[in-house]
Scaffold this motif. Structure first.
Motif, short mmCIF file in Angstrom:
data_model
loop_
_atom_site.label_atom_id
_atom_site.label_comp_id
_atom_site.label_asym_id
_atom_site.label_seq_id
_atom_site.Cartn_x
_atom_site.Cartn_y
_atom_site.Cartn_z
N PHE A 523 0.91 -1.04 -0.06
CA PHE A 523 0.22 -0.25 0.52
C PHE A 523 0.74 1.24 -0.15
CE2 PHE A 523 -2.98 2.98 2.32
CZ PHE A 523 -3.37 2.89 1.53
N ARG A 524 2.11 1.55 0.47
CA ARG A 524 2.86 2.31 0.49
C ARG A 524 3.70 2.63 -0.47
NH1 ARG A 524 3.73 0.61 5.96
NH2 ARG A 524 6.03 -0.13 5.07
N SER A 525 3.68 1.27 -1.31
CA SER A 525 3.90 1.52 -2.79
C SER A 525 3.12 2.80 -3.70
CB SER A 525 4.84 0.49 -3.15
OG SER A 525 4.01 -1.14 -3.20
N MET A 526 1.89 2.15 -3.27
CA MET A 526 1.31 2.47 -3.76
C MET A 526 0.67 3.93 -3.54
SD MET A 526 -0.31 0.39 -6.19
CE MET A 526 1.01 0.37 -6.94
N MET A 527 0.76 3.96 -2.36
CA MET A 527 -0.21 5.77 -2.11
C MET A 527 0.89 6.38 -1.10
SD MET A 527 -3.02 7.12 -3.77
CE MET A 527 -3.82 7.69 -2.35
N GLY A 528 1.87 6.01 -0.71
CA GLY A 528 3.22 7.21 -0.34
C GLY A 528 2.62 7.03 1.51
N ASP A 529 3.05 7.65 1.72
CA ASP A 529 2.99 8.10 3.58
C ASP A 529 2.25 8.78 4.42
OD1 ASP A 529 5.04 8.10 5.48
OD2 ASP A 529 4.50 10.06 6.24
N PRO A 530 1.67 7.69 5.71
CA PRO A 530 0.16 8.04 5.36
C PRO A 530 0.89 9.30 5.98
CG PRO A 530 1.20 6.25 6.93
CD PRO A 530 1.95 6.66 6.11
N VAL A 531 1.61 9.89 6.94
CA VAL A 531 1.49 11.41 7.14
C VAL A 531 2.40 12.30 5.89
CG1 VAL A 531 2.79 12.49 8.66
CG2 VAL A 531 3.03 10.91 9.31
N GLY A 532 3.34 12.45 5.39
CA GLY A 532 3.38 12.94 4.31
C GLY A 532 2.66 13.33 3.25
N ASP A 533 1.48 12.04 3.23
CA ASP A 533 0.97 12.09 2.32
C ASP A 533 -0.78 12.10 2.56
OD1 ASP A 533 2.33 12.01 -0.61
OD2 ASP A 533 2.57 10.87 0.50
N ALA A 534 -1.06 12.84 4.28
CA ALA A 534 -2.30 12.63 5.04
C ALA A 534 -3.41 13.61 4.03
CB ALA A 534 -2.09 12.82 6.41
N GLU A 535 -3.30 14.29 3.34
CA GLU A 535 -4.14 14.79 2.58
C GLU A 535 -4.48 14.10 1.81
OE1 GLU A 535 -7.10 17.16 2.53
OE2 GLU A 535 -6.15 17.52 3.86
N LEU A 536 -3.64 13.33 0.78
CA LEU A 536 -3.79 12.78 0.04
C LEU A 536 -4.89 11.92 -0.23
CD1 LEU A 536 -2.97 11.99 -3.49
CD2 LEU A 536 -1.71 10.76 -2.73
N TRP A 537 -4.64 10.86 1.36
CA TRP A 537 -5.23 9.96 1.70
C TRP A 537 -6.82 10.12 1.86
CZ3 TRP A 537 -2.66 5.54 4.42
CH2 TRP A 537 -0.42 5.27 4.14
N ARG A 538 -6.93 11.62 2.93
CA ARG A 538 -8.10 11.68 3.08
C ARG A 538 -9.00 11.96 1.52
NH1 ARG A 538 -5.33 14.15 7.24
NH2 ARG A 538 -5.10 15.96 6.50
N ASP A 539 -8.96 12.62 1.43
CA ASP A 539 -9.29 12.98 -0.73
C ASP A 539 -10.33 12.24 -0.59
OD1 ASP A 539 -10.67 14.80 -2.31
OD2 ASP A 539 -8.54 14.21 -3.24
N ARG A 540 -8.59 10.86 -0.64
CA ARG A 540 -9.17 9.60 -1.81
C ARG A 540 -10.21 8.47 -1.38
NH1 ARG A 540 -6.27 10.36 -6.16
NH2 ARG A 540 -5.97 13.01 -6.74
N SER A 541 -10.07 9.08 0.70
CA SER A 541 -11.14 8.18 1.13
C SER A 541 -12.64 8.60 0.68
CB SER A 541 -10.88 7.98 2.53
OG SER A 541 -9.47 7.72 2.80
N ALA A 542 -13.66 7.56 -0.01
CA ALA A 542 -14.76 8.14 0.37
C ALA A 542 -15.75 8.33 1.45
CB ALA A 542 -15.54 6.57 -0.39
N LEU A 543 -14.79 7.40 2.75
CA LEU A 543 -15.31 8.38 4.28
C LEU A 543 -15.50 9.68 4.33
CD1 LEU A 543 -16.57 7.39 6.59
CD2 LEU A 543 -14.55 7.17 7.27
N THR A 544 -14.52 10.39 3.44
CA THR A 544 -14.65 11.93 3.57
C THR A 544 -15.28 12.42 2.75
OG1 THR A 544 -11.61 10.80 4.01
CG2 THR A 544 -12.92 13.45 3.09
N HIS A 545 -16.42 12.40 1.70
CA HIS A 545 -17.03 12.16 1.03
C HIS A 545 -18.58 11.89 1.40
CE1 HIS A 545 -13.81 14.28 -0.74
NE2 HIS A 545 -13.09 13.71 -0.62
N ALA A 546 -18.63 11.01 2.09
CA ALA A 546 -19.81 10.20 2.47
C ALA A 546 -21.39 11.03 2.34
CB ALA A 546 -20.19 9.56 3.91
N HIS A 547 -21.09 12.18 2.51
CA HIS A 547 -22.37 13.33 2.66
C HIS A 547 -22.81 13.60 0.81
CE1 HIS A 547 -18.78 15.85 2.50
NE2 HIS A 547 -19.94 16.63 1.70
#
Length: 620
Positions: A523-547
């Motif tokens: 997963f890290r090889s695919m999407m980077g670092d959970p801290v450094g890329d935190a904003e990207l991870w949030r944006d690409r999580s459906a949970l963020t946009h459930a509304h």
């Protein structure tokens, strides 16, 4: 066709799912037998096929997993099989020995939370080569069959990022494997280590960042088969691990990909699998002298999807399974002396007319960046003139996987019920070169999702498709995009069905880091670092946009899934409830307590397919 005639040709779900499946074909060391998983008895068991007499006999009696998700190997002398078994899909694989003659089964030592996968047996017949997470990350171990408990285990590697696909050399003195010590997480290199774990050295890196894997030893014990994507596509070759000499077999200008499989027992041939336009075909490269040397020999098989391609009967034959888009898989024995194939295990159809199945159309449709997406399009038969049918975008898992032009049971089931189904190989898929495969690196839910949306727009343009009745579904990574598509494109889909999907990338990484470290690395090889890329991870999580969800959604998930844990579905369900959405009315949810990351057993497939078909009938 009258309505009665059309109904008569509808496939009965129980009849379809009850058709026997065969997979995991593995030729014995002696070359005259093959073992496989099959479910002719109604549940999966291990079987043996005598390649000389054609006799088939069942070896196990309920000891293998209901839904096998790990392979097995033959013991030396072909008197035993070694396999892994989990519990209800939890993938905590434990090792077992099955005595071929009498069927006796004994459990080998297992740490409760580890995942143990057997890769081979030493020529001495007393030692297994095992990939295991018993030390944390997936690494290579030797298992001494003559010892008990922890004393049976010896760690041979300790790679921080894990090691993959170890194989003993013919004389048992060395082991090949693939691993990565580079800061570039998508890099993969080839290594050789002595059987006792000493002398580890890297023998193959075409360039840093490429994926260079060792796959099989030549009988001379010095050369190994190689697959590398350093040229921009998968290419097969041969490496001498002692001298470093490298020889490529796949042409530089090839319009296809090839992956190395295995050498013939006499060392004259290397079998590879050629991937072109979503078909898989075995090809042999000659390694002898004269005109045969380096030449590619294509088998005389009609286009389709072949799996296996293992040398048998002293190297005079190849054993493989083969299917097409509209025909279930046969097990074939291909005679290399006469270029003829014999069907050993024909596909069964029971009461089903094989003519009801439809062949896929291989299409390309436009997407963003001026590109075109390769895809398989299935259209229902006998649609009345002027009628419009609902359509589905089916998203595959992976993402480093692809749809093939082989038999797809769930797609045929849905097409038979009147749905058009598009199966796209979106950016991030394999089969179209490294650039296409890597196009969604650090971009999950970006360009790949654009390709899903473009697929829906393409379906709207097709005559006979109702543009107002579009849905999206898929499992695993396909479930991830099935969560994300309706919240990022809220007006495009009427329904969405994420199956064992992902809705929260941070939660996924945390769970994988604890329970499946090899997947956390992937997963890290695919999407980077959970801290450094935190904003990207949030944006690409459906949970963020459930509304933003406007489509109706049906979530299905196995409670024991360690890959995409069930909290991915529960979290999205709870978010919808917190938003005031009513379960059963504005969304639906099903959780299976006896499943993990999907199920291959008859009962599980009947349950899932029935729920899916019923939901689509009501909501789409």
């Amino acid at each position: 066709m009258t309505p009665d005639e059309k109904t008569a040709r509808r496939i009965r779900l129980e009849d379809l799912v009850a058709l026997p499946l065969t997979f995991g074909l593995t030729v014995s060391h002696g070359g005259d037998q093959a073992a496989f998983y099959g479910n002719a008895s109604g549940r999966f068991e291990l079987y043996a096929l005598d390649l000389r007499t054609r006799d088939v006999r069942r070896l196990s009696d309920g000891q293998v997993s209901r839904s096998p998700n790990a392979g097995f190997v033959w013991g030396r002398g072909d008197r035993a099989l070694y396999f892994s078994r989990d519990q209800d899909g939890d993938e905590r694989q434990a090792l077992f020995e099955l005595e071929v003659g009498q069927g006796a089964v004994r459990a080998l030592d297992h740490a409760p939370q580890s995942m143990d996968y057997v890769n081979g047996t030493h020529p001495d017949g007393q030692t297994l080569l095992v990939s295991s997470t018993r030390g944390g990350q997936m690494n290579v171990y030797a298992y001494d069959l003559s010892r008990q408990g922890e004393a049976a285990w010896t760690a041979l590697t300790a790679f921080e990022q894990g090691a993959h696909d170890p194989r003993y050399s013919p004389d048992g003195t060395r082991i090949l494997l693939s691993a990565n010590e580079s800061a570039d997480l998508k890099n993969l290199d080839g290594y050789v280590v002595n059987t006792d774990g000493s002398g580890l050295r890297r023998v193959l890196r075409v360039r840093e960042g490429s994926r260079d894997a060792l796959t099989h030893w030549h009988p001379d014990g010095a050369r190994v088969a190689v697959t590398s994507d350093a040229a921009g596509y998968d290419r097969a070759g041969i490496l001498n691990v002692d001298t470093g000499d490298m020889r490529w077999l796949t042409p530089e200008d090839a319009a296809y990909e090839e992956q190395a499989l295995e050498f013939s027992p006499d060392g004259r041939w290397l079998a590879v699998i050629r991937n072109v336009d979503s078909t898989l075909t075995p090809v042999l490269y000659g390694l002898g002298e004269g005109a045969e040397d380096g030449g590619a020999r294509e088998l005389r098989l009609a286009p389709g999807v072949s799996h296996g391609a293992q040398f048998a009967l002293g190297g005079t034959h190849l054993l493989l399974s083969r299917s097409t888009g509209a025909a279930r898989a046969d097990v074939l024995l291909y005679d290399l002396r006469t270029d003829t194939a014999e069907v050993l295990l024909p596909a069964e159809y029971g009461s089903i007319d094989p003519g009801v199945f439809v062949e896929a159309e291989y299409v390309h449709y436009p997407t963003t960046d001026g590109l075109r997406v390769p895809a398989l399009l299935y259209r229902p038969r006998n649609t009345p003139p002027g009628a419009q049918v609902p359509a589905l975008v089916h998203v595959h898992g992976g993402p480093t996987w692809q749809f093939f032009r082989g038999f797809d049971e769930v797609t045929q089931f849905l097409v038979n019920r009147g749905y058009a189904v598009l199966c796209p190989n979106v950016r991030g898929s394999t089969g179209s070169g490294a650039a296409w495969r890597d196009a969604n690196l650090r971009d999950w839910g970006g360009r790949d999702l654009q390709d899903v949306a473009a697929g829906a727009e393409y379906l709207k343009t097709l005559p006979g498709v109702d543009p107002a009745r579009l849905g999206v579904f898929g499992g695993s990574y396909g479930g991830y995009l099935s969560y994300l598509a309706p919240v990022k494109y809220p007006e495009l889909f009427r329904v969405s069905v994420p199956i064992v999907g992902i809705s929260d990338l941070h939660a996924l990484h945390a769970d994988n880091s604890r329970d499946m470290p090899q997947l956390a690395h992937y997963f890290r090889s695919m999407m980077g670092d959970p801290v450094g890329d935190a904003e990207l991870w949030r944006d690409r999580s459906a949970l963020t946009h459930a509304h933003q969800l406007r489509a109706h959604m049906f979530m299905m998930h196995g409670a024991n899934d360690p890959r995409c844990p069930v909290n991915q579905a529960r979290g999205f369900r709870d978010a919808l409830i917190a938003l005031g959405r009513r379960e059963g009315e504005e969304f639906e949810y099903a959780e299976f307590g006896d499943e993990g990351h999907g199920s291959a057993d008859v009962e599980g497939r009947i349950r899932s397919y029935r729920l899916l078909a019923d939901y689509l009938e009501r909501r789409l």
